[in-house]
Design a protein around this motif. Structure first.
Motif, PDB file in Angstrom:
ATOM      1  N   ASP B  14       0.864  -1.186   0.000  1.00 16.05           N
ATOM      2  CA  ASP B  14       0.000   0.000   0.000  1.00 16.05           C
ATOM      3  C   ASP B  14       0.894   1.226   0.000  1.00 16.05           C
ATOM      4  OD1 ASP B  14      -1.734   2.096   0.518  1.00 16.05           O
ATOM      5  OD2 ASP B  14      -3.015   0.903   1.843  1.00 16.05           O
ATOM      6  N   LEU B  15       0.846   1.971  -1.108  1.00 18.43           N
ATOM      7  CA  LEU B  15       1.737   3.123  -1.254  1.00 18.43           C
ATOM      8  C   LEU B  15       1.191   4.374  -0.571  1.00 18.43           C
ATOM      9  CD1 LEU B  15       2.793   2.539  -4.985  1.00 18.43           C
ATOM     10  CD2 LEU B  15       4.091   1.970  -2.924  1.00 18.43           C
ATOM     11  N   GLY B  16       0.031   4.240   0.064  1.00 18.60           N
ATOM     12  CA  GLY B  16      -0.435   5.327   0.925  1.00 18.60           C
ATOM     13  C   GLY B  16      -1.407   6.295   0.294  1.00 18.60           C
ATOM     14  N   LYS B  30      14.526  14.322  -2.830  1.00 24.63           N
ATOM     15  CA  LYS B  30      15.286  13.418  -1.966  1.00 24.63           C
ATOM     16  C   LYS B  30      14.479  13.136  -0.716  1.00 24.63           C
ATOM     17  CE  LYS B  30      20.102  14.320  -3.107  1.00 24.63           C
ATOM     18  NZ  LYS B  30      21.338  14.982  -2.634  1.00 24.63           N
ATOM     19  N   ILE B  31      14.439  11.871  -0.348  1.00 30.98           N
ATOM     20  CA  ILE B  31      13.743  11.489   0.874  1.00 30.98           C
ATOM     21  C   ILE B  31      14.744  10.765   1.760  1.00 30.98           C
ATOM     22  CG2 ILE B  31      11.907  10.054   1.818  1.00 30.98           C
ATOM     23  CD1 ILE B  31      10.310  10.741  -0.736  1.00 30.98           C
ATOM     24  N   VAL B  44       4.085  13.101  -1.081  1.00 31.35           N
ATOM     25  CA  VAL B  44       5.394  12.801  -0.487  1.00 31.35           C
ATOM     26  C   VAL B  44       5.357  11.399   0.133  1.00 31.35           C
ATOM     27  CG1 VAL B  44       6.979  13.458   1.365  1.00 31.35           C
ATOM     28  CG2 VAL B  44       5.992  15.224  -0.136  1.00 31.35           C
ATOM     29  N   LEU B  45       4.195  11.048   0.711  1.00 30.88           N
ATOM     30  CA  LEU B  45       4.055   9.722   1.319  1.00 30.88           C
ATOM     31  C   LEU B  45       4.256   8.620   0.273  1.00 30.88           C
ATOM     32  CD1 LEU B  45       3.170   8.059   3.855  1.00 30.88           C
ATOM     33  CD2 LEU B  45       0.826   8.251   3.023  1.00 30.88           C
ATOM     34  N   THR B  89       0.681  16.377   1.121  1.00 28.23           N
ATOM     35  CA  THR B  89       1.695  17.265   0.549  1.00 28.23           C
ATOM     36  C   THR B  89       2.222  16.648  -0.745  1.00 28.23           C
ATOM     37  OG1 THR B  89       2.334  17.901   2.776  1.00 28.23           O
ATOM     38  CG2 THR B  89       3.887  18.428   1.011  1.00 28.23           C
ATOM     39  N   LEU B  90       2.123  17.396  -1.831  1.00 29.71           N
ATOM     40  CA  LEU B  90       2.564  16.853  -3.114  1.00 29.71           C
ATOM     41  C   LEU B  90       4.056  17.091  -3.317  1.00 29.71           C
ATOM     42  CD1 LEU B  90      -0.393  17.878  -5.465  1.00 29.71           C
ATOM     43  CD2 LEU B  90      -0.141  15.882  -3.977  1.00 29.71           C
ATOM     44  N   VAL B  91       4.647  16.204  -4.069  1.00 28.57           N
ATOM     45  CA  VAL B  91       6.090  16.333  -4.332  1.00 28.57           C
ATOM     46  C   VAL B  91       6.375  17.580  -5.160  1.00 28.57           C
ATOM     47  CG1 VAL B  91       6.609  13.878  -4.204  1.00 28.57           C
ATOM     48  CG2 VAL B  91       5.881  14.868  -6.387  1.00 28.57           C
ATOM     49  N   GLU B  92       7.534  18.163  -4.908  1.00 28.74           N
ATOM     50  CA  GLU B  92       8.004  19.282  -5.723  1.00 28.74           C
ATOM     51  C   GLU B  92       9.472  19.051  -6.053  1.00 28.74           C
ATOM     52  OE1 GLU B  92       7.302  23.016  -3.743  1.00 28.74           O
ATOM     53  OE2 GLU B  92       5.185  22.513  -3.420  1.00 28.74           O
TER      54      GLU B  92
END
Lengths: 75, 978
Positions: B14-16, B30-31, B44-45, B89-92
């Protein structure tokens, strides 16, 4: 003896009525014959022909015109 | 690699949060120092999960839109203040995300501490033990103490709701994450659940805080799957514990063909969970596929072959060898006495493609005739005829997902929320986004007006006037210049179009001329036609309300004409889409089950095609069509048709004019029934060959979108013999050996002999999951959309569609029109669903009647009503409702003793003999006792039960009593009261 003749005639007349989008019996009868040749068991075609031999006048004109175009009446 | 018992899969990841819309540019970030590139629009999740970084979460799941309520997936982002929730929160580009810091650990621990302060600490005995996200998260954040104690206000005493048959609701364990509420809204579209109250008093409620069983809940199971705790839990898991292995397989109910994870402990099926990767269902399910599998191990299953000489004799349990030898001898004997063509076979839409294929091969090659037909005869045969004639292929044109690009849906004679629930949910999702809906149905189905869905037009036609409606719509398109001439010129036969155009333009086809017959105003018909024609993307979906009429084939032609005339074919969001009733209607038709054609819809008279089959099968084949099912029965009554091999089909309940069917079955010398249960038809059988449930099979089903999906064995056949092997052994015993080693070899033969299946193999299915045919060199992974560049027949063909009213019309003697349909919880004749807990939802078939019709007859809601047609008479209980219009009655046919088909007649579609189930002229009147037929049915059922008793005593467990019904008691009560 196959499917009762009364039922076959009813089915054949329904086919004829539903293919009769025009008054041109030539066009309609060709479609009816093609349908019966493609989809009916030959025993049913044969029984229809036998019935028509006795009671041709009770059939609609387009159906009557279709009968000579039926293939392989029996086996 | 064959699909097999041991095709186990791991836990579902489950990718969330859901995948973003395809096509977005890639974003790099980068995470925790790990560089990752993901599609823009991802959370982001999700990006973290794709990078292999697990961020704690509770309210987030890949199946639902991000919600941001649990505050557990907090992260730190370089250059930003605070601790944003990573799910919302969406990736940027260039983001630097930290998911593990001392501050985040503290915050998460605090959150978990609050949750656990109001949660029972019965983990060891909890039904979710081993599969609890709350437990997992407590572990992940390192919760060691709850500083608040457990003494304060809490929800721990809230009572459990056990009212729903298949799952329990334990509000004491609820963390109010809203996943259930969101699943009900987003996945199912029923809006049955809500969060009531505020703050600490917030709680999950079904409808107006009612027990689940009394609420609007449809038991699709989406909330149960979504729940991260034991709050909503399958009762089967409560009873048995967590499953330890899973096998991906395909549902055996309706034509949506959902993919499921069958989750097991050893050979025990613990639960069925919809597969997120299933391309037909995307992780969603309905009550039947999700929960109604108990029939597979029901005590009524017959697991030993049985024989008898006549239907007055007791059944005798025998071994497989004796049963098969007896069947072969009797069939051969009939052929010797009555001729090669005096017997035949019928294939089942509930069986796999491979099982169906070997039955039609058996009839053509071993019996040496073409008396083979399939139960699609009585449902979608007009679809085959109509779409083949106009477009060139006997199948729907789209994939299900195409509906998400549709602007206007024209829904004709289909009730998806009851009969195709998972597709209905997709359709509702699109409608709630703003697509418009035209419903053509005599009855106000749910989609006419339900939460967040309202039809722009409900053309509430009189039963039997479909063709009048489609002609009126098409007439309007031409009359008002709404046709797509460029499409017609480039894609269709121009001469045929001109003929059709002249025909449809005739005044007799105008809305004004047809409005009275239809029972809807001309202005409404014209407005609906404009909406469809000007939509941009307009798609037609239809069901048995189109096909099961005396003009069913004409209506299918008319539907295709309308789509061609407006250019609504050959791209996403448009098309002509038959919704198939049973899981493998499409496949059974594809496999060459019709008496006039080979697999892939190729006529027997085609010498080249026939030659290929003759060469492959090593036998000469009859080039002329055989009998259809109704022809077989008529010929049986005429004394010419004497034996029938029936694969999983129950004519005696499902086919029209029951008394005619009884007479035909009684007239045969040898009826062989292959089924799970001693069904109604088996009461007339001489040989019973026990079949397997879908859980005991390897094979494939083909759904309504032409999707071929694997069916995988999750347990060994309870009968000891695969169904395809039964047919092969019977064929071999009759002198035509069939010796496949595995169903994959049958599929290889299908692929070898059928151009549309040329590229298909079990290897491919194992690799890609499922494939939509045509699958060949030009489309190695299948064809989601058909007729894109050109129609399969080349140019599209406009077929004229004269409106020929049915001969079955209301009269002074039979002034009402009866039509029939399904309910959500039951499936067709109910042989499966009546043997599950689903009976709780629908214990009897009711007769819907308009208040005006009820009042003049002295009928009240719940009273017994006699219904009589020219074919027969039965008794049902009234349900007085304005869902039906005055003059129209409606019932379902899930219980055999209802005798719905005692009243339906032998009238049928002109082109295909598909029965006219949807129109029967009847009278209705109050009664106090069952009909004569019902009395006879009960006596016969009791007698047959007695004849099966010795077998039951011997351990085969046969029971002929109609399964699980409240009817019998009800009728007796009615009698006592009278």
């Amino acid at each position: 003896m196959t499917v009762a003749a009364g039922k076959l005639v009813r089915m054949a007349e329904q086919i004829t009525a539903n293919l009769a989008h025009t008054d041109d019996y030539g066009i309609v009868s060709a479609k009816v014959a093609d349908h019966l040749n493609r989809f009916w068991d030959p025993r049913m075609r044969q029984a229809l022909l036998e019935y028509a031999g006795r009671e041709a006048n009770s059939l609609s004109p387009a159906l009557r015109m279709a009968l000579p175009q039926l293939r392989d009446g029996g086996e | 690699m064959p699909m097999s018992l041991y095709y186990n899969v791991g836990a579902e990841s489950d990718l969330g949060t859901p995948a973003p819309d395809p096509g977005a540019a890639t974003v790099s970030l980068k995470i925790d120092g790990i560089p990752i590139a993901v599609p823009g629009g991802a959370s982001v999740l999700r990006a973290a999960a794709l990078a292999g970084v697990g961020v704690p979460k509770l309210c987030a799941t890949e199946d639902l839109a991000a919600f941001g309520s649990c505050r557990l997936c907090l992260v730190e982002i370089e250059g930003r203040k605070g601790y944003p929730a990573s799910c919302t929160t969406l990736v940027e580009a260039g983001m630097e995300v930290r998911t593990q810091t001392p501050r985040l650990a503290e915050l998460r621990r605090n959150v978990m501490e609050l949750y656990i302060s109001d949660h029972p600490l019965d983990c060891l005995t909890c039904s979710a033990n081993g599969d609890c996200e709350l437990q997992d998260m407590a572990g992940a954040v390192g919760l060691r103490e709850v500083r608040y104690g457990y003494e304060g206000a809490n929800h721990l005493d809230k009572p459990k709701d056990q009212s729903a048959p298949y799952f329990a609701f334990d509000p004491a364990k609820c963390i109010v994450c809203s996943r259930c509420v969101r699943a009900c809204e987003e996945q199912q579209g029923t809006y049955a659940l809500t969060i009531g109250g505020r703050g600490f008093a917030s709680e999950v409620m079904a409808s107006q805080n009612e027990p689940f069983a009394a609420s609007e809940c449809v038991s699709c199971g989406a909330c149960v799957k979504a729940c991260p705790t034991a709050t909503l839990m399958e009762k089967s898991v409560v009873a048995h514990g967590q499953p330890e292995r899973a096998v991906i397989t395909t549902c055996a109910y309706c034509g949506v063909g959902c993919s499921f994870r069958a989750e097991l402990q050893g050979d025990r099926l613990v639960r069925m969970v919809p597969d997120r990767n299933g391309k037909a269902n995307h992780g969603h399910s309905c009550v039947k596929g999700r929960f109604a599998f108990g029939y597979a191990t029901h005590k009524d299953r017959v697991t030993s072959p049985m024989i008898r000489d006549s239907i007055d004799q007791p059944w005798r349990k025998v071994g497989w060898a004796q049963a098969i030898d007896t069947a072969a001898q009797r069939l051969r004997g009939i052929q010797e006495r009555w001729g090669r063509k005096a017997i035949g076979g019928v294939t089942s839409s509930r069986c796999t493609n491979e099982e169906v294929y070997v039955v039609q091969k058996f009839v053509r090659a071993a019996l040496g005739n073409n008396n083979v037909d399939t139960c699609a005869r009585v449902c979608h045969s007009p679809t085959g005829y109509g779409l083949k004639t106009t477009l060139g292929e006997s199948a729907g044109t789209q994939n299900f997902d195409s509906v998400m690009q549709t602007d206007v849906i024209l829904l004709v004679g289909a009730n998806p929320t009851e009969a195709h629930p998972v597709f209905a949910s997709l359709m509702k999702r699109r409608l709630s986004q703003g697509a418009q809906l035209i419903v053509v149905d005599p009855r106000a189905i749910d989609l006419v007006d339900s939460p967040h869905v309202r039809a722009q037009f409900h053309l509430q036609l009189k039963p039997g006037t479909n063709v009048a409606v489609i002609n009126a719509l098409a007439h309007t398109v031409i009359d008002e210049g709404l046709e797509d001439e460029a499409f017609i010129r480039s894609r269709c036969e121009w001469d045929a179009y001109q003929t059709w155009r002249a025909f449809i333009s005739e005044p007799r086809n105008s809305p004004e001329a047809l409005a009275e017959a239809i029972g809807a105003p001309a202005a409404q018909l014209r407005a609906a036609a404009r909406l469809y024609a000007k939509a941009g993307n307009a798609a037609i979906y239809y069901g048995l309300g189109v096909t099961e009429h005396s003009q069913g084939s004409t209506m299918v032609l008319g539907i295709a004409n309308l789509a061609m005339a407006t250019g609504n074919l050959g791209r996403e969001g448009v098309g002509v889409n038959p919704l198939r009733g049973q899981n493998n209607v499409q496949g059974a038709c594809d496999m060459g089950s019709f008496p006039h054609e080979f697999s892939g819809y190729r006529h027997l008279s085609d010498a080249v095609v026939r030659g290929k089959f003759e060469a492959d099968w090593g036998v000469q084949l009859d080039p002329k069509p055989g009998y259809r099912i109704p022809n077989m029965f008529d010929a049986a009554i005429a004394g010419e048709f004497k034996g029938l091999y029936v694969q999983g089909e129950d004519f005696a309940q499902s086919d029209p004019d029951t008394q005619h069917i009884y007479a035909a079955l009684s007239a045969m010398e040898c009826v062989i029934v292959q089924d799970l249960f001693l069904n109604e038809t088996a009461k007339f059988a001489h040989i019973f060959l026990p079949g397997c449930s879908f859980l005991e099979k390897d094979g494939t089903f083909t759904n309504a979108e032409r999707r071929i999906s694997p069916v995988r064995k999750v347990m060994a056949p309870l009968t000891g013999l695969d169904e395809w092997r039964i047919t092969c052994r019977l064929s071999t015993a009759m002198g035509y050996p069939m010796d496949y080693r595995h169903p994959s070899e049958i599929m290889d033969e299908i692929a070898r002999l059928t151009p549309n299946f040329q590229g298909l193999s079990y290897e491919l299915l194992n690799e890609v999951g499922s494939v939509q045919w045509p699958c060949n060199a030009a489309a190695p992974e299948g064809t989601p959309l058909m007729h894109v560049q050109e129609f399969v027949r080349g140019k599209g063909y406009f077929a004229p569609t004269p409106y020929v009213p049915t001969e079955e019309r209301s009269t002074a003697r039979y002034p009402l029109l009866l039509t029939t349909g399904r309910v959500l919880s039951q499936y067709n004749v109910g042989a499966q669903t009546r043997r599950t807990e689903a009976v709780a939802y629908h214990r009897e078939d009711r007769l819907e009647m308009h208040p005006a019709d009820a009042e003049v007859r002295g009928i009240v809601d719940g009273s017994w009503v006699g219904v009589k047609s020219r074919a027969g008479e039965t008794v049902l209980r009234a349900k007085v409702t304005d869902r039906v219009q005055p003059g129209v009655l409606y019932t379902t046919f899930h219980h055999p003793e209802s005798g719905a088909n005692v009243i339906t007649t032998d009238n049928s579609d002109w082109a295909t003999n598909c029965p006219e189930y949807k129109v029967t002229a009847v009278q209705a009147y109050p009664v106090s006792k069952p009909s004569e037929w019902q009395e006879m049915f009960r006596r016969f059922a009791v007698k047959q039960e007695r004849l099966a008793a010795p077998v039951a005593a011997g351990g085969a467990g046969a029971s002929l009593a109609p399964a699980a019904t409240g009817r019998k008691e009800g009728l007796e009560t009615a009698k006592a009261e009278s």
